[in-house]
Design a protein around this motif. Sequence first.
Motif, PDB file in Angstrom:
ATOM      1  N   PHE A   1       0.030 -32.333  40.914  1.00  0.00           N
ATOM      2  CA  PHE A   1       0.311 -33.266  39.844  1.00  0.00           C
ATOM      3  C   PHE A   1       0.034 -32.611  38.519  1.00  0.00           C
ATOM      4  CE2 PHE A   1      -3.437 -34.257  42.290  1.00  0.00           C
ATOM      5  CZ  PHE A   1      -4.458 -34.130  41.383  1.00  0.00           C
ATOM      6  N   LYS A   2       0.586 -33.194  37.577  1.00  0.00           N
ATOM      7  CA  LYS A   2       0.638 -32.535  36.293  1.00  0.00           C
ATOM      8  C   LYS A   2      -0.741 -32.501  35.667  1.00  0.00           C
ATOM      9  CE  LYS A   2       2.503 -34.380  32.475  1.00  0.00           C
ATOM     10  NZ  LYS A   2       3.502 -34.769  31.487  1.00  0.00           N
ATOM     11  N   THR A   3      -1.076 -31.370  35.224  1.00  0.00           N
ATOM     12  CA  THR A   3      -2.282 -31.296  34.400  1.00  0.00           C
ATOM     13  C   THR A   3      -1.855 -31.041  32.981  1.00  0.00           C
ATOM     14  OG1 THR A   3      -2.462 -28.968  34.898  1.00  0.00           O
ATOM     15  CG2 THR A   3      -3.745 -30.469  36.240  1.00  0.00           C
ATOM     16  N   ALA A   4      -2.796 -31.041  32.141  1.00  0.00           N
ATOM     17  CA  ALA A   4      -2.469 -30.989  30.726  1.00  0.00           C
ATOM     18  C   ALA A   4      -1.545 -29.843  30.403  1.00  0.00           C
ATOM     19  CB  ALA A   4      -3.765 -30.844  29.923  1.00  0.00           C
ATOM     20  N   GLY A   5      -0.469 -30.202  29.826  1.00  0.00           N
ATOM     21  CA  GLY A   5       0.398 -29.163  29.281  1.00  0.00           C
ATOM     22  C   GLY A   5       1.269 -28.448  30.279  1.00  0.00           C
TER      23      GLY A   5
ATOM     24  N   SER B   1       5.702 -29.824  32.165  1.00  0.00           N
ATOM     25  CA  SER B   1       5.987 -31.046  31.423  1.00  0.00           C
ATOM     26  C   SER B   1       7.260 -31.713  31.916  1.00  0.00           C
ATOM     27  CB  SER B   1       6.106 -30.660  29.948  1.00  0.00           C
ATOM     28  OG  SER B   1       6.846 -31.600  29.257  1.00  0.00           O
TER      29      SER B   1
ATOM     30  N   VAL C   1      -8.518 -31.512  38.299  1.00  0.00           N
ATOM     31  CA  VAL C   1      -8.054 -32.658  37.550  1.00  0.00           C
ATOM     32  C   VAL C   1      -9.261 -33.529  37.258  1.00  0.00           C
ATOM     33  CG1 VAL C   1      -6.590 -34.660  37.580  1.00  0.00           C
ATOM     34  CG2 VAL C   1      -5.843 -32.573  38.706  1.00  0.00           C
TER      35      VAL C   1
ATOM     36  N   ASP D   1      -1.558 -38.626  32.039  1.00  0.00           N
ATOM     37  CA  ASP D   1      -0.717 -37.695  32.782  1.00  0.00           C
ATOM     38  C   ASP D   1       0.620 -38.286  33.191  1.00  0.00           C
ATOM     39  OD1 ASP D   1      -3.791 -36.951  33.480  1.00  0.00           O
ATOM     40  OD2 ASP D   1      -2.508 -35.162  33.443  1.00  0.00           O
TER      41      ASP D   1
ATOM     42  N   ARG E   1       1.748 -31.586  20.983  1.00  0.00           N
ATOM     43  CA  ARG E   1       1.400 -32.733  21.789  1.00  0.00           C
ATOM     44  C   ARG E   1      -0.048 -33.112  21.550  1.00  0.00           C
ATOM     45  NH1 ARG E   1       1.592 -33.015  27.624  1.00  0.00           N
ATOM     46  NH2 ARG E   1      -0.242 -31.858  27.045  1.00  0.00           N
TER      47      ARG E   1
END
Lengths: 346, 602
Positions: A149-153, A156, A194, B515, B578
């Motif tokens: 899953f997406k982590t910061a940055g 995107s 995360v 997120d 961002r």
Amino acid sequence: MSPPQLGIEGQSQCNVSLMASSSSADCITQNGLGLKERNYLGLSDCSSVDSSAVSSVPDENKNNLNLKATELRLGLPGSQSPERDSDFPLLSSVKLDEKQLFPLAPSKDGICSLSQKTVVSGNKRGFADTVDGFSESKSNMFAEGNWIFKTAGSDSGQPKLATKTEVPAKASQECNNKINGSNTNNPPAAKAQVVGWPPIRSFRKNTLATTSKNNDEVDGKPGPGALFVKVSMDGAPYLRKVDLRSYATYKELSSALEKMFSCFTLGQCGPQGNPTREMLSESKLRDLLHGSEYVLTYEDKDGDWMLVGDVPWEMFIASCKRLKIMKGSDAIGLAPRAVEKSKNRN
Amino acid sequence: MLNYFPEEVLEHVFDFVTSHRDRNAVSLVCKSWYSVERFSREKVFIGNCYAVNPERVIARFPRVRSLTLKGKPHFADFNLVPPDWGGYVYPWIEAMAKHGINLEELRLKRMVVSDESLELLAKSFPNFKSLVLVSCEGFTTDGLAAIASNCRFLRELDLQENEVDDRKGQWLSCFPDSCTSLISLNFACLKGEVNAAALERLVARCPNLRSLRLNHAVPLDTLQKILTQAPQLNDLGTGSFVHDPDSETCGKLKNAMKKCKSIRSLSGFLDVNARCLPAVYPICTNLTSLNLSYAPGIYSNDLIKLICHCKKLERLWVCFFIKLIHYTYFFSGVPLSNQGLNWIMQILDTIGDKGLGAVASTCKELQELRVFPSDLYGVGNAGVTEEGLVAISAGCPKLNSILYFCQQMTNAALITVAKNCPNFIRFRLCTLNPTIPDAVTNLPLDEGFGAIVQSCKGLKRLSVSGLLTDQVFLYIGMYAEQLEMLSIAFAGDSDKGMLYVLNGCKKLKKLEIRDSPFGNVALLADVGKYETMRSLWMSSCEVTFGACKTLAEKMPRLNVEIINEGEEIEASPDDRHRVEKMYLYRTLVGPRRDAPDFVWTL
């Protein structure tokens, strides 16, 4: 003679009689699983696995062949089957490093991983390969793959696609499975990358973390948890950890410590730092440890350093926070009887 | 007509209007009602301590006796908000002391409470009766000692899940012998020891004590003595529940329990010997609330045995123990095949759901259920799946509030749950893998959650998880008419998702998103919306500095705060950058003056 393979697929009549340590007799039922496993919290319990749990097992696995000779033991994956030692839980003879107890979500691209040091083993493959009629959902559970899953940055905008491609990997060798651990190729990560997932209050997490180490039973039976404490030895380059609950008496503890630390006194270690068999000369070690040369002490809940052996065993493990093998010369401040006492304990 | 009522009558009528929302509504009717209401309001609720300041509250409600304040945003619970962000209670206590407010009750959530504040509190309000601190931090047992020593009429000291430093100062012994007014004492979250004799004496001299929650340092024999002194208790939190089950002490405990016929709520068991649990069976029959979420030492079978005695349970919090096995099994020295391992996992797998099955068949009055994972990192929880949830929904038709951590979920299960339980007010589902799809179909869980919002017309709080597209937000916007709080993580595909929610949920008060790919278009589409809400949190989304600045300019009565952590602190970041963490909230008092360096109010 090669022992029978436990392959559930092909040998549906084969019963698995799992032997745990003999001291947890209530775990063992006719069909029962007596599992003396340790999970990554270091807690082990088999008392709550009873025959009714077994009843949920598909029928082909329920039978009454109690193959006493076929004991299911636990061991580190990839390692040899440890010696049978009927008095002790298996794992006491296999020194476990807590760091190896986190075979969790493998990280893909290092995005997330909840595993600590992964246990390397050629035996471990994904559960996805089960084809023996277990419910789809269950095998999917193990096959669900990585927690991408997406982590910061990162990534995107497309986190879900990444997940989708990974998830249906039923046959994927790299599937996450909660037992066998993660991809052995992946570097270990100490904690989840995360932050804040799953959303559990830190107070709760911290409290349960401490508790998992401290649960014990006073009535002398092995408690539902393991109690790993650090053991240091003056002059040794690194510390070890032992599970106090895998011993029932001071004598067992001191034997185990002797074996563990003998390499430092004798100057020889196997590749993993474990004493090789050739070195185990118990009497020699005992002399070293229980002569005037070394004294075993522990730090209790109040932070005081105490001599091991004064209080009943249960009280000791309830209050012991760490162990230290002190050189006798440093321990002169302790009661003069201390050294005699430690000899007498043998 | 109503204008001709004398004010005294109005005031008397307003006494019956207790909820702060109703009182807020009442105060909007006309000027005279506003005036009567403000002078008569005794309980003030401030959902965001930065929406207003102490002086304004005191000016409007000079007769306030009870103040409730909430500080940090909800996601602070999960370490998403850096320490020193804010939420200090001191200015409030200081202001009330200065203005001679007759404060009797203070209830704080997610605030920073210093020992200084507690001392000031204890010394400034002679009639102070009740202190409730939930998820707060910043104080030590010295502060508690100040409260104990100085609050002569203290009735309630309730500490829930706070981070408290233990100073080993025997705070509990500071309650003077003259203190006999305690009704509720909860120090379960404290880590240090209290003097057992002092505790026993305190309990013995407080005949009105109804609620007592001990911490895990209080041994079982002290519990036994206390219960003998206080059979009138309604609510008990055990301390250490470890003892030799065959001992005399345990026998005495069981007898003492039998005499406690009023206990309706039970918690604790942080340290537990499951063999001692039968001592509590006598009180189980009347229990309406049971919190075992801090009792990972009670394994499923003992848990089930316990629950089977609790037929009147309305509220249950449990954690299910993870039985992950991290070693290959050897079978006569040969490593097991994966099939064998899988088989074993199947068995263990069912324990969590089995426990829930027991709940479903026993607890027909159940209204609230929380199922936590009990392992360290919240992973695994192999025992709890959608089956447990379905069983509960089928067996417990009165269920209206659920928090459910699970390994997997399916749309079919959620649809079934929605049919079985249309009364949900709070529905929080957390899949341990945040983007896991339907375990059977591999589809997103949109349809499942859609069914929930469609069926549960009274839903006020929702947390979603699992693989989710914009579709789920379309459903939420369409159907969740009463929704007030929504938590979103790792969900959605585009701005449309967020827009559906902002446009559709008219009663939305708190929206927190992490997120997820929502960006400027969604943020700026309806800026007026945010003044109808308490707050919006967005972290690791797609909003940029420029958009946040635009929003802040357009809406002067919003504080748009950017939390900057780490190396990215620049003097004036590019508008296109961002924003990592944004927290905005409506306020009457402009940017707060206690913001730390890393928080920028735009």
